[in-house]
Design an enzyme around this catalytic site. Structure first.
Site, PDB file in Angstrom:
ATOM      1  N   CYS A   1       0.397  -1.086   0.252  1.00 50.65           N
ATOM      2  CA  CYS A   1      -0.300  -0.170  -0.237  1.00 50.65           C
ATOM      3  C   CYS A   1       0.444   1.432  -0.415  1.00 50.65           C
ATOM      4  O   CYS A   1       1.596   1.409  -1.013  1.00 50.65           O
ATOM      5  CB  CYS A   1      -0.646   0.177   1.273  1.00 50.65           C
ATOM      6  SG  CYS A   1      -1.867   0.950   1.280  1.00 50.65           S
TER       7      CYS A   1
ATOM      8  N   HIS B   1      -3.535  -6.043   0.930  1.00 55.99           N
ATOM      9  CA  HIS B   1      -2.773  -6.199   2.299  1.00 55.99           C
ATOM     10  C   HIS B   1      -2.961  -7.176   2.809  1.00 55.99           C
ATOM     11  O   HIS B   1      -3.795  -7.804   3.072  1.00 55.99           O
ATOM     12  CB  HIS B   1      -3.795  -5.092   3.278  1.00 55.99           C
ATOM     13  CG  HIS B   1      -3.635  -3.940   3.348  1.00 55.99           C
ATOM     14  ND1 HIS B   1      -2.079  -3.020   3.916  1.00 55.99           N
ATOM     15  CD2 HIS B   1      -4.068  -3.038   2.674  1.00 55.99           C
ATOM     16  CE1 HIS B   1      -2.780  -1.975   4.202  1.00 55.99           C
ATOM     17  NE2 HIS B   1      -3.537  -1.343   2.997  1.00 55.99           N
TER      18      HIS B   1
ATOM     19  N   GLU C   1      -1.631  -8.547   4.649  1.00 55.60           N
ATOM     20  CA  GLU C   1      -0.931  -9.027   6.603  1.00 55.60           C
ATOM     21  C   GLU C   1      -2.613  -8.779   6.938  1.00 55.60           C
ATOM     22  O   GLU C   1      -2.643  -8.938   8.334  1.00 55.60           O
ATOM     23  CB  GLU C   1      -0.176  -7.719   7.033  1.00 55.60           C
ATOM     24  CG  GLU C   1      -1.226  -6.754   6.936  1.00 55.60           C
ATOM     25  CD  GLU C   1      -0.838  -5.678   5.768  1.00 55.60           C
ATOM     26  OE1 GLU C   1      -0.683  -6.347   4.451  1.00 55.60           O
ATOM     27  OE2 GLU C   1      -1.111  -4.565   6.266  1.00 55.60           O
TER      28      GLU C   1
END
Lengths: 232, 742
Positions: free
Chosen positions: A86, A203, A205
């Site tokens: 990002c 993302h 994560e």
């Protein structure tokens, strides 16, 4: 293995990636402060998401001038593994470590939602464990994620298989309607020609913890471990 | 420097009453100078002093086993959630600034409420917001909606705290006075909190964070008066936010608290430096000597009263242990933030403010604050005439329409009911990787507490239309619905924070609404054992246009925190598979009072609130808790806005399943499907658990009605085929997006 996560003022996904690497993937993680210049012998460095320096001027435009970035550019140019997620991707483009640019979303709005991406190549340490047929559900959260590159650059990206991910629908079809931000050719993530620098807007994560009921993003971290553990 | 003449006239221009001006003279034993007068005018404003509300607020239940601090004692509420952790939370309004500058008004509302949380040492982990706008067709609505949503998004997204829930309503009464209520929730280890207190003579007082500018001067006074046609002239009263500074301030504050060098800390919100210095001093029973020329300024030539009253954002006042200055300064330097000693703690209770060595104001700290010298009033109240009108309503005067399908479509696209996706997707709802509701939806938002078995359950609720119809019953319903949302998600309600949005307290009918609502809220909070931990009162929410006063619906928004002790007991609202059996828990009634259906389809504005009985509600909730713990049900979703049909639809849409149901003959079908009578919950049961479910319900003595079963996608009611769920979903999902983009 030892991961480094860079913390810029305004980074806000730093703890999330640290949680995944440290608590879920059980790896050693060190925080790298933007004013420092010691990369502490990390084998893999992550530039996390967030709003480094408040996104003033342009996303990632100021962060690239921070003291640690000078070292990171040197590290990457020497083949060191580096990933930007990002805002981290935006910084890598601003720093010239990845080609192209990330423009304001076509609808001019911040968008946060689950989207699907399909992996385009298994020929990187980040995607080697991917199932190219299986779209991954991974969230995006950005206002400036519309990937753009000129024709020559795009041609090279395709030719060298540098495109890692494209936005698609849940069945894996890439179309305008499955493109959340207007990115060129639905591009969601790329790597450099040497295949040691990676950038992606979604993302992973945020899609790695069973307690949040979606672990589609974990494949990326599993790939890293599978590839780098042997090497070390 | 030359002072402006201080007279009664000057005092009144600053919003003080004649008797308050007299009281100030008595307290000081002299006529105040202009700086002192300004100090009292903001500190005794409604916004800071709660002078017209505190008497009634003290009647609310404010004690409980889980409470670690009593309501009003600290910047936010604090409850014990087990595992050595506390949850710190509060809701606050930013209505007036948002009415004239929606973007900055909403953004600074988000900034302010988060500061209240981290000034106590807690890291904010979740935000919710409760928004009210005028009807969609009103000329201002779209501008306000877009500005407010962008303001909340831009601030919160950069700050890095996920928005996990909220509500958005559109009603005529909010046309020029929108409501922007923001809630923040944080987590802190018990024993690692910091208090808003000043102690120890000689300890240095720091100002940290942003520079002080001329923004937001007299903002607290502005928030304490009616909105009129000339309100936009108050634009300088609106603050300007910078989420990047706030993020740095958050990290630096938590780091400095951890270092053990800090005695007390308070953020600067309403009334800026004067509020923080006086509240911390009054609490610590000390005084302060403050040098205003030491405050880092954004612009030159600011007057002492401007520096004192400035509401510039992203600042904190910190009292530090003497000798620890270097350590504190090092931390703020690391984060590139201002950190400047502006004075010291003194003996006694005097606040002395100096400018270039000259004493410019000298006031007793405790005389300024709530619980000290600030005035307390009990205003007159009177039942408004419309209240009797509501009781004249009878369903018998409303003919039952033939085409209920058409009504169901209208309701699904009504902006009060339709998906708020257009709003939510502009907020980062997933940062911090703790939002468990992203991929698994429940009636309340579920927030993971990493490293424990627990999750927090969060919700904000209030149906202003019900509260308008009957403030006491409506406020009870707001609390009950919040509790119901938490219970339907598998949790136990723990405590509330409230944001009480009302009209002008000097108008006796508006004050009646306030008094009745507080009574109702108190009773419900006792019943559900959810004490009030604090919150905010916002009066003067009414609009004067062409000399006609339009008060808002009384809107006491309830922000409730619940605890899910074991994440395995999480309950979701979506139907799981076709063939599952659908039951309605609670008593169905022929009741369309104050429903969205009655208002939008039949255009009836006045009717009583929907049926509500607090004991019945309590029993229904208890049964659902047990059904969830015993793993007998597959889904639970409460009946609220739009009635049973919308509840079924909301359970069906996530997995694109449908439902086939039969409605009872003894109740009008429109009332059964679209009525909003309370204390009803739709559950689905796997056929293999049907017998245990029926046995369980027989023993519980709570009525349950077999509605039908889950289908693969068709919607069938009384053997008649309705529009397929896919089409409803399309309508429901896109109504607000289409409105915003048209």
């Amino acid at each position: 293995m030892k991961f480094g996560v860079v913390i810029f003022p305004g980074s806000n996904c730093d703890q999330d990636i640290i949680y995944v690497l440290e608590t879920i993937m059980k790896q050693e993680v060190v925080k790298l402060w933007h004013k420092d210049t010691d990369l502490q012998d990390c084998q893999f460095i992550v530039l996390p998401g967030g709003f480094s320096y408040g996104d003033y001027l342009r996303s990632g435009a100021i962060a690239r001038f921070s003291p640690i970035m000078e070292k990171i550019i040197e590290y990457a140019n020497n083949g060191g593994y580096l990933m930007g997620i990002c805002n981290g991707f935006q910084i890598l483009c601003e720093a010239g470590l990845l080609p192209g640019a990330l423009l304001r979303n076509i609808k001019q709005k911040f968008i946060c939602k689950n989207i699907y991406i399909k992996t385009e190549t298994k020929n990187t340490i980040l995607t080697s464990e991917a199932d190219l047929k299986k779209p991954l559900k991974v969230p995006i959260a950005h206002a400036e994620g519309r990937f753009y590159a000129d024709n020559a650059t795009l041609e090279n990206l395709n030719k060298n298989a540098q495109i890692l991910f494209r936005y698609c629908d849940e069945k894996g079809n890439c179309s305008e309607s499955s493109n959340p931000n207007g990115s060129l050719d639905n591009i969601a993530g790329i790597c450099n020609k040497n295949r040691n620098v990676f950038g992606m807007m979604p993302h992973p994560e945020r899609a790695s913890d069973e307690e949040l009921f979606n672990t589609d993003g974990r494949m990326l971290f599993e790939s890293l471990l599978a590839n780098l553990k042997v090497k070390v | 420097m030359r002072d402006i003449d201080v007279t009664l006239d000057a005092a009144q221009k600053l919003g003080l009453l004649p008797e308050e001006y007299e009281k100030i003279k008595q307290l000081l034993g002299k006529n105040p100078n202009f700086t002192e007068l300004s100090i009292y005018s903001v500190m005794w404003s409604e916004h800071c002093s709660y002078k017209n509300s505190i008497f009634w607020l003290k009647t609310l239940p404010r004690k409980g086993q889980k409470l670690l601090t009593e309501a009003g004692e600290e910047n936010a509420g604090l409850i014990d959630i087990g595992d050595g952790l506390a949850c710190c939370f509060k809701i606050e309004s930013h209505n007036h600034p948002s009415a004239i500058e929606p973007y900055q008004g909403a953004a600074t509302g988000v900034g302010g409420i988060n500061r209240d949380i981290f000034t106590m040492g807690a890291r904010p982990v979740a935000q919710l917001n409760s928004l009210r706008f005028g009807l969609p067709e009103h000329e201002k609505t779209k501008w306000l909606l877009k500005g407010v949503v962008k303001g909340i998004g831009d601030y919160g997204n950069a700050f890095g705290v996920p928005v996990v829930g909220g509500e958005v309503y559109f009603e005529e009464c909010y046309s020029t006075n929108p409501l922007v209520n923001a809630m923040s929730v944080g987590i802190v280890k018990i024993g690692e909190t910091i208090s808003a207190i000043s102690e120890g003579e000689g300890n240095p007082v720091y100002i940290v964070g942003s520079h002080t500018g001329k923004d937001g001067i007299h903002g607290a006074t502005f928030a304490s008066e009616d909105i009129t046609e000339s309100t936009s002239e108050k634009l300088p009263s609106v603050q300007v936010g910078d989420p990047f500074q706030e993020k740095l301030l958050l990290e630096a504050s938590l780091e400095v608290i951890k270092s053990g060098t800090v005695l007390g800390m308070q953020d600067m919100g309403a009334a800026g430096i004067i509020c923080s210095t006086s509240e911390m001093s009054a609490k610590g029973k000390h005084g302060m000597e403050i040098h205003l020329d030491k405050v880092p300024l954004r612009q030159q030539q600011m007057k002492p009263y401007e520096i004192l009253l400035s509401e510039s954002q992203e600042r904190m006042l910190v009292v530090v242990k003497k000798g620890k200055e270097k350590e504190v300064e090092r931390i703020f330097e690391k984060w590139d933030l201002n950190c400047r000693i502006i004075g010291k703690v003194t003996k006694g209770n005097a606040l002395k403010f100096y400018m270039n060595g000259e004493l410019v104001a000298d006031v007793p700290a405790d005389s300024l604050v709530l619980g000290g010298g600030a005035p307390v009033y009990k205003r007159e109240y009177k039942e408004p005439s419309y209240y009797a009108e509501t009781k004249k309503f009878s369903i018998n005067n409303i003919p039952e329409p033939k085409d209920l399908k058409k009504i169901s479509v209208c309701l699904a696209k009504n902006l009060n009911i339709a998906s708020k996706k257009w709003v939510c997707e502009q907020y980062d709802s997933m940062v911090q990787t703790i939002n468990m509701s992203t991929n698994c939806i429940s009636d309340a938002a579920m927030v993971n507490i990493k490293g424990t078995n627990k999750a927090l359950l969060l919700t904000v609720d209030c149906n202003g239309r019900y509260v308008h119809a009957d403030p006491e019953a409506g406020a009870k319903i707001a609390v009950a619905e919040a509790a119901r949302n938490i219970v339907c998600s598998g949790g136990e309600p723990a405590a509330i924070t409230n944001c009480l949005n009302f009209g002008n307290p000097y108008v006796s009918e508006a004050y009646w609404q306030f008094v009745c609502a507080v009574k109702g809220m108190g009773e419900a909070c006792k019943k559900f054992d959810t004490p009030v931990t604090g919150g905010n009162v916002s009066f003067y929410n009414q609009t004067i246009i062409d000399n006609k006063t339009e008060p808002i619906y009384p809107t006491p928004v309830i922000g409730m925190v619940g605890i899910l002790d074991d994440k395995k007991n999480q309950m979701t609202l979506d139907f799981k598979k076709s063939g599952d059996i659908i039951f309605l828990l609670g008593t169905p009634r022929e009741d369309i009072n104050s429903s969205q259906y009655l208002v939008s389809y039949h255009n009836v504005k006045l009717s009583p609130p929907p049926f509500f009985d607090i004991d019945e509600e309590y029993k229904v909730q208890s049964v659902v808790k047990k059904l969830i713990k015993n793993k007998i049900i597959e889904s639970a979703h409460d009946v609220s806005d739009g009635g049973l049909f919308i509840t079924l639809l909301e359970s069906a849409m996530p997995n694109e399943l449908g439902f086939d149901i039969i409605t009872p003959a003894e109740i009008r079908t429109d009332a059964f499907l679209f009525g909003e009578s309370q204390s009803r919950i739709v559950v689905s049961v796997n056929p293999k658990n049907e017998i245990s479910f029926i046995d369980f319900m027989m023993q519980s003595k709570i009525p349950s009605t077999l509605l039908g079963h889950v289908t693969k996608g068709k919607i069938q009611i009384n053997d008649e085929l309705w529009t397929p769920v896919k089409d409803y979903k399309n309508i429901y999902d896109n109504a607000l997006t289409e409105y915003a983009n048209e």
